[in-house]
Scaffold this motif. Structure first.
Motif, PDB file in Angstrom:
ATOM      1  N   ARG A 245       0.790  -1.225   0.000  1.00  0.00           N
ATOM      2  CA  ARG A 245       0.000   0.000   0.000  1.00  0.00           C
ATOM      3  C   ARG A 245       0.827   1.282   0.000  1.00  0.00           C
ATOM      4  O   ARG A 245       0.417   2.285  -0.574  1.00  0.00           O
ATOM      5  N   ALA A 246       1.986   1.301   0.650  1.00  0.00           N
ATOM      6  CA  ALA A 246       2.786   2.527   0.724  1.00  0.00           C
ATOM      7  C   ALA A 246       3.723   2.680  -0.467  1.00  0.00           C
ATOM      8  O   ALA A 246       4.013   3.801  -0.887  1.00  0.00           O
ATOM      9  N   ARG A 247       4.165   1.587  -1.032  1.00  0.00           N
ATOM     10  CA  ARG A 247       5.223   1.652  -2.030  1.00  0.00           C
ATOM     11  C   ARG A 247       4.863   2.441  -3.292  1.00  0.00           C
ATOM     12  O   ARG A 247       5.709   3.185  -3.811  1.00  0.00           O
ATOM     13  N   PRO A 248       3.642   2.343  -3.836  1.00  0.00           N
ATOM     14  CA  PRO A 248       3.373   3.052  -5.098  1.00  0.00           C
ATOM     15  C   PRO A 248       3.603   4.555  -5.032  1.00  0.00           C
ATOM     16  O   PRO A 248       3.888   5.174  -6.066  1.00  0.00           O
ATOM     17  N   LEU A 249       3.507   5.173  -3.862  1.00  0.00           N
ATOM     18  CA  LEU A 249       3.716   6.617  -3.764  1.00  0.00           C
ATOM     19  C   LEU A 249       5.108   6.987  -3.261  1.00  0.00           C
ATOM     20  O   LEU A 249       5.378   8.148  -2.968  1.00  0.00           O
ATOM     21  N   GLU A 250       5.996   6.006  -3.199  1.00  0.00           N
ATOM     22  CA  GLU A 250       7.357   6.297  -2.748  1.00  0.00           C
ATOM     23  C   GLU A 250       8.170   7.015  -3.817  1.00  0.00           C
ATOM     24  O   GLU A 250       9.057   7.807  -3.505  1.00  0.00           O
ATOM     25  N   SER A 251       7.868   6.719  -5.088  1.00  0.00           N
ATOM     26  CA  SER A 251       8.601   7.358  -6.185  1.00  0.00           C
ATOM     27  C   SER A 251       7.798   7.225  -7.461  1.00  0.00           C
ATOM     28  O   SER A 251       6.880   6.390  -7.555  1.00  0.00           O
ATOM     29  N   LEU A 252       8.149   8.019  -8.455  1.00  0.00           N
ATOM     30  CA  LEU A 252       7.486   7.921  -9.756  1.00  0.00           C
ATOM     31  C   LEU A 252       7.694   6.542 -10.357  1.00  0.00           C
ATOM     32  O   LEU A 252       6.751   5.928 -10.866  1.00  0.00           O
ATOM     33  N   ALA A 254       8.276   3.711  -8.856  1.00  0.00           N
ATOM     34  CA  ALA A 254       7.509   2.700  -8.123  1.00  0.00           C
ATOM     35  C   ALA A 254       6.049   2.734  -8.537  1.00  0.00           C
ATOM     36  O   ALA A 254       5.412   1.678  -8.713  1.00  0.00           O
ATOM     37  N   PHE A 255       5.511   3.923  -8.728  1.00  0.00           N
ATOM     38  CA  PHE A 255       4.111   3.998  -9.131  1.00  0.00           C
ATOM     39  C   PHE A 255       3.925   3.484 -10.556  1.00  0.00           C
ATOM     40  O   PHE A 255       2.944   2.774 -10.833  1.00  0.00           O
ATOM     41  N   VAL A 256       4.814   3.844 -11.450  1.00  0.00           N
ATOM     42  CA  VAL A 256       4.685   3.383 -12.835  1.00  0.00           C
ATOM     43  C   VAL A 256       4.715   1.856 -12.884  1.00  0.00           C
ATOM     44  O   VAL A 256       3.941   1.233 -13.626  1.00  0.00           O
ATOM     45  N   ARG A 261       1.506  -2.971 -13.799  1.00  0.00           N
ATOM     46  CA  ARG A 261       1.105  -4.348 -13.486  1.00  0.00           C
ATOM     47  C   ARG A 261      -0.414  -4.460 -13.375  1.00  0.00           C
ATOM     48  O   ARG A 261      -1.011  -5.455 -13.803  1.00  0.00           O
ATOM     49  N   HIS A 262      -1.040  -3.444 -12.815  1.00  0.00           N
ATOM     50  CA  HIS A 262      -2.486  -3.513 -12.637  1.00  0.00           C
ATOM     51  C   HIS A 262      -3.239  -3.145 -13.920  1.00  0.00           C
ATOM     52  O   HIS A 262      -4.330  -3.666 -14.165  1.00  0.00           O
ATOM     53  N   ARG A 263      -2.655  -2.312 -14.739  1.00  0.00           N
ATOM     54  CA  ARG A 263      -3.246  -2.074 -16.058  1.00  0.00           C
ATOM     55  C   ARG A 263      -3.247  -3.372 -16.861  1.00  0.00           C
ATOM     56  O   ARG A 263      -4.222  -3.675 -17.565  1.00  0.00           O
ATOM     57  N   ASP A 264      -2.175  -4.127 -16.743  1.00  0.00           N
ATOM     58  CA  ASP A 264      -2.089  -5.385 -17.490  1.00  0.00           C
ATOM     59  C   ASP A 264      -3.144  -6.397 -17.031  1.00  0.00           C
ATOM     60  O   ASP A 264      -3.518  -7.297 -17.793  1.00  0.00           O
ATOM     61  N   LEU A 265      -3.623  -6.253 -15.792  1.00  0.00           N
ATOM     62  CA  LEU A 265      -4.707  -7.111 -15.317  1.00  0.00           C
ATOM     63  C   LEU A 265      -6.045  -6.740 -15.947  1.00  0.00           C
ATOM     64  O   LEU A 265      -6.979  -7.549 -15.951  1.00  0.00           O
ATOM     65  N   SER A 295       3.181  10.216 -14.662  1.00  0.00           N
ATOM     66  CA  SER A 295       3.135   8.744 -14.694  1.00  0.00           C
ATOM     67  C   SER A 295       2.437   8.202 -15.928  1.00  0.00           C
ATOM     68  O   SER A 295       2.888   7.225 -16.536  1.00  0.00           O
ATOM     69  N   LEU A 296       1.330   8.816 -16.354  1.00  0.00           N
ATOM     70  CA  LEU A 296       0.580   8.272 -17.485  1.00  0.00           C
ATOM     71  C   LEU A 296       1.381   8.361 -18.766  1.00  0.00           C
ATOM     72  O   LEU A 296       1.295   7.479 -19.634  1.00  0.00           O
ATOM     73  N   ALA A 297       2.172   9.417 -18.912  1.00  0.00           N
ATOM     74  CA  ALA A 297       3.022   9.539 -20.106  1.00  0.00           C
ATOM     75  C   ALA A 297       4.052   8.407 -20.131  1.00  0.00           C
ATOM     76  O   ALA A 297       4.336   7.847 -21.198  1.00  0.00           O
TER      77      ALA A 297
END
Length: 300
Positions: A245-252, A254-256, A261-265, A295-297
């Motif tokens: 839960r914390a890791r995706p907002l640790e860095s750009l 990490a979020f990408v 991975r979740h977009r691929d789902l 991130s989206l770019a």
């Protein structure tokens, strides 16, 4: 598959003391939607400031132009379909048709007993949800509705002129069980999940991904049973409740990685919480804004 990025702004600050600023900044940062929780209070925020969702969203509609607005999520815990429909039609009008209703069965938190009732069992919550959603759908699409149900009634409830969005504003149905997934397949324009709660404390990111894959598989089955293409249903992941839960907002980066991975789902929208210091949603605001803008770019 394209991915949208949205945020949740908790209603814990006075409008004049940072509340307004967050909503206008969300639009500037390019978020697709800014949601808020529809609770009377929530967990560690219970003994501090907390404001109502619909008035907050109405105020946000007045200071934004493009940003979609929504609840994540509303539940039957302290809502009635008749009064909720009137508020939603009004909010959709004020916002010029920018509202999404996130809706779920509710839980056993503070909302469950705030009106003086005993918390409902999981079965009763599911039963109420199964009646609440179809009735709300009717109230938002028909000029006059009468209904005598087990839990909810309406007597010639008028909802003229209806929503700006036609035939009504979209529902984003939060569900993981079979009954909720059937409601999402029939009435939802989107489906919402926070992951598998059993993995929150001791699970791994890999286990979470597999659990989410399984949830999407069950959603696909529910859509097939409703003779609906699951591809036509947006899939929304509200972050902050998975093992990583914390890791995706640790860095750009990490979020990408997380978002990819979740977009691929099959997820079409990722929702991140607006940073709140000294809370479960603490994060570096500079990193948060970088994620919003870049991130989206990087995900293409």
């Amino acid at each position: 598959m394209s991915l949208r990025l949205s945020t949740v702004i908790l209603p814990h600050r006075r409008w004049s003391e940072g509340g307004r600023t967050a909503w206008t900044r969300a639009e500037q940062l390019g978020f697709h939607t800014a949601y808020t929780y529809d609770h009377l209070s929530w967990r560690s925020f219970r003994d501090g400031p907390w404001f109502g969702a619909v008035p907050t969203l109405t105020a946000a509609a007045g200071v934004t132009e493009r940003l979609r607005l929504g609840t994540l999520v509303t539940s039957p815990n302290f809502r009635h379909p008749v009064t909720l429909a009137k508020e939603l039609i009004s909010l959709d009008d004020v916002s010029g048709g920018r509202v999404t209703l996130g809706i779920g069965a509710g839980g056993t938190g503070f909302d469950a007993s705030a009106l003086g009732q005993e918390p409902w069992s999981p079965r009763e919550r599911a039963d109420r949800f199964a009646e609440f959603v179809p009735l709300l759908d009717r109230l938002l699409t028909e000029d006059s509705v009468s209904h005598e149900g087990r839990f909810y009634s309406a007597h010639e409830a008028r909802n003229i002129p209806g929503c700006v969005q036609r035939p009504r504003l979209p529902f984003a149905v939060a569900a993981t069980g079979p009954r909720g997934l059937r409601l999402a397949a029939r009435y939802g324009q989107a489906w919402v999940t926070t992951g598998d709660p059993k993995l929150y404390e001791t699970g791994t990111p890999e286990q979470s991904v597999e659990a989410l894959r399984g949830q999407i598989g069950k959603l696909s089955e529910a859509c097939a049973a409703a003779e609906r293409d699951v591809a036509g249903l947006d899939k929304v992941l509200l972050t902050g409740f998975t093992p990583d839960r914390a890791r995706p907002l640790e860095s750009l980066d990490a979020f990408v990685d997380f978002a990819g991975r979740h977009r691929d789902l099959g997820f079409t929208e990722i929702v991140i919480h607006w940073p709140i210091p000294d809370s479960d949603f603490a994060a570096d605001e500079k990193v948060f804004e970088q994620i919003a803008m870049e991130s989206l770019a990087q995900l293409g």
